[in-house]
Design an enzyme around this catalytic site. Structure first.
Site, short mmCIF file in Angstrom:
data_model
loop_
_atom_site.label_atom_id
_atom_site.label_comp_id
_atom_site.label_asym_id
_atom_site.label_seq_id
_atom_site.Cartn_x
_atom_site.Cartn_y
_atom_site.Cartn_z
N LYS A 279 52.50 59.98 -53.68
CA LYS A 279 53.41 60.60 -54.66
C LYS A 279 52.88 60.35 -56.07
CE LYS A 279 57.81 60.02 -52.11
NZ LYS A 279 58.20 61.42 -51.95
N ASP A 290 64.88 54.92 -50.18
CA ASP A 290 64.55 55.72 -49.00
C ASP A 290 65.01 55.06 -47.68
OD1 ASP A 290 63.61 58.23 -48.43
OD2 ASP A 290 61.55 57.58 -48.08
N ARG A 353 60.74 61.97 -41.01
CA ARG A 353 60.92 62.67 -39.73
C ARG A 353 60.13 62.00 -38.62
NH1 ARG A 353 58.93 68.20 -42.45
NH2 ARG A 353 59.91 67.15 -44.19
#
Ligand code: BES
Ligand code: ZN
Ligand code: ZN
Length: 514
Positions: A279, A290, A353
């Site tokens: 990032k 997170d 995910r």
């Protein structure tokens, strides 16, 4: 931190230092209306004299009519519409419970530094008392653990909340408010803790410590070698780049009797640098948040256990730190998720995910009646729904039930679709599925949901041989988990604890209906 203590009674609080909070609004003719216990009927003149603001978020100090009490504060409840009901910001008449919860939060936030608040609204129902208490407890949250104790300009939060009402309140309803507010505070504490102190191992240890004295609660922790033995390739793949090894934590609350079984799966990335798909500096800021999904799952199961709800609830905390290093997963690496499905990692920043895939498979193996995953999953959630509405996806009509429960809690959840045509975008040339469609910016929140759907298991075979997917809901809280702007209602800047109260109430409702 712990929530303030509270009392509820028809009498004024004995302490002369208590600040009394009343409500003010404007009726359809723009006249000032006082929302207060009968004892404060005379305050109307005072409020008019000082032109007390009736807009929401505003708080006006008034001189107290009796000299024995030092302080009175009027909190704005907004204006009435033509049909004389109080309205929310869009002009639609809102349940008074939601208005009072917000207003109480405004008061307890703005009156930090005071020790005792007495809420003396014109309560019309038990629900209004509960909502006011909840707002007051939520608004009193502060996180000062890492500050020097001597700094003067940090006001200490309200310590005691007194609700003045002659309504007879049920003890268990009050207890539920206390547990809900404590659960929200726990999520905020965990999320506020920087990643240097909260990493997978320390998070797992805290989860175990918090559950240690809970009846019917059993905790299992997978360390790196156990994760490898049991085939949790998603969690391992994401955690590989970090010095701090990943963990999977299962918290199982199983009282007797309990007919329904619900499983919560939480994304617990204790810090998300993006990994080798690094990032930007600005994009990385706040990525200690997170792990909010995992914190939420943990706080909900603890509250449900403390309230002794007759339901079988399991929480799966998928914990890893997403770091770049010589050992980190590379783009194009292929991970084998528990159960065997393979994923080509095309972007290491789409890591949530990957850990959730393992969690969903593990949860599915127990064939619960419902799986709910909670995750700060996509920046696209903010693009689609902004910062105050949670994206809710899944395969079950229970979604509308959770939306309704959310409304009664003052939380906004919105049902989003999982369009089947998005699935081919995730086809991989070498693996069963890819974790992203490179370059695609359309429907990012939905694509993430479509990815997760592939890892939700089937129900056991029915007698007619059919078997369908386990009912499942996915909550993308990336936009809502953190309030990056100024305070509003009971929400201060920083972690919000969003969905905690809705999930506790939802689980409670499922205790009755299978
Ligand atoms: N943790 C982020 C999602 C996020 C972004 C949460 C902003 C809170 C605020 C997640 O792991 C992520 O980086 N997602 C990527 C997915 C992309 C690579 C497909 C994103 O949203 O950019
Ligand atoms: Zn990421
Ligand atoms: Zn992430």
């Amino acid at each position: 931190m712990s929530v303030p203590s509270f009392t509820v009674s028809p009498d004024a609080h004995r302490d002369a230092d208590a600040v009394v909070v009343i409500g003010v609004s404007r009726d359809a003719d723009d006249q000032l209306v006082i929302h207060a216990h009968d004892d404060f009927a005379t305050v109307k003149k005072l409020a008019e004299d000082v032109e007390a603001s009736t807009s929401k978020e505003s708080l006006t100090r008034l001189p107290h009519p009796e000299t024995t009490k030092p302080a009175l504060a009027a909190v704005g409840l907004g204006s009435a519409t033509a049909d004389t009901k109080l309205a929310d910001d869009s002009g639609v008449s809102a349940p008074r419970t939601n208005l009072l919860r917000d207003a109480a939060g405004v008061a307890s936030r703005r009156l930090a530094g005071k020790q005792i608040l007495e809420f003396a609204f014109d309560f019309e129902s038990e629900d209004e008392v509960l909502a006011t208490l909840e707002g007051a407890l939520l608004g009193a949250y502060a996180f000062n653990k890492y500050r020097q104790a001597t700094i003067k300009d940090v006001k200490s939060p309200v310590e005691h909340v007194h609700i003045r009402t002659s309504l007879v309140m049920s003890e268990s309803a009050l207890e539920r408010v206390r547990e809900k507010a404590s659960a929200v505070a726990l999520v905020k504490d965990l999320v506020n803790t920087p990643a240097q102190d909260l990493y997978p191992e320390s998070f797992a240890d805290q989860a175990a410590a918090l559950c240690a004295n809970e009846k019917d609660v059993h905790v299992t922790i997978w360390d790196e070698s156990q994760l490898a033995t049991d085939g949790f390739g998603g969690i391992l793949g994401v955690g590989k780049g970090s010095e701090k090894g990943p963990r999977l934590v299962k918290v199982d609350y199983r009282p007797q009797p309990a007919s329904t079984h619900i499983s919560l799966v939480g994304k617990g990335i204790t810090f998300d640098t993006g990994g080798l798909s690094l990032k930007s500096g600005a994009g990385m800021m706040g990525m200690k948040y997170d792990m909010t999904g995992a914190a939420t799952a943990l706080a909900v199961i603890l509250a449900v256990s403390r309230l002794r709800m007759p339901i079988h609830l399991t929480a799966w905390l998928c914990l890893a730190e997403n770091m770049p290093s010589g050992r980190a997963t590379r783009p194009n690496d292929i991970l084998r998720i528990r159960g065997g499905k393979t994923v080509e990692v095309l972007n290491t920043d789409a890591e949530g995910r990957l850990v959730l895939a393992d969690g969903l498979v593990a949860a599915s193996e127990e064939h619960p009646d419902l799986i709910i995953d909670i995750a700060t999953l996509t920046g696209a959630a903010t693009t689609a729904l902004g910062t105050r509405t949670v994206g809710l996806m899944g395969n079950t009509s229970e979604i509308s039930h959770l939306v309704e429960v959310g409304q009664s809690c003052g939380e906004s959840l919105w049902h989003m679709p999982l369009p089947a045509e998005l699935r081919p975008l995730l086809n991989s040339e070498v693996a069963d599925i890819a974790n992203v469609k490179p370059g695609n910016t359309a429907g990012g929140m939905l694509i993430a949901g479509v990815f997760l759907r592939d890892f939700v298991g089937k129900t056991p075979k029915a007698e007619d041989g059919s078997n369908s997917q386990i009912p499942w809901m996915h909550l993308d809280i990336a936009g809502t988990a953190n309030n990056g702007s100024s305070a509003y209602g009971f929400t201060s800047p920083g972690p919000t604890g969003v969905t905690v109260r809705s999930l506790i109430d939802y689980v409670s409702a499922r205790c009755i209906a299978k």
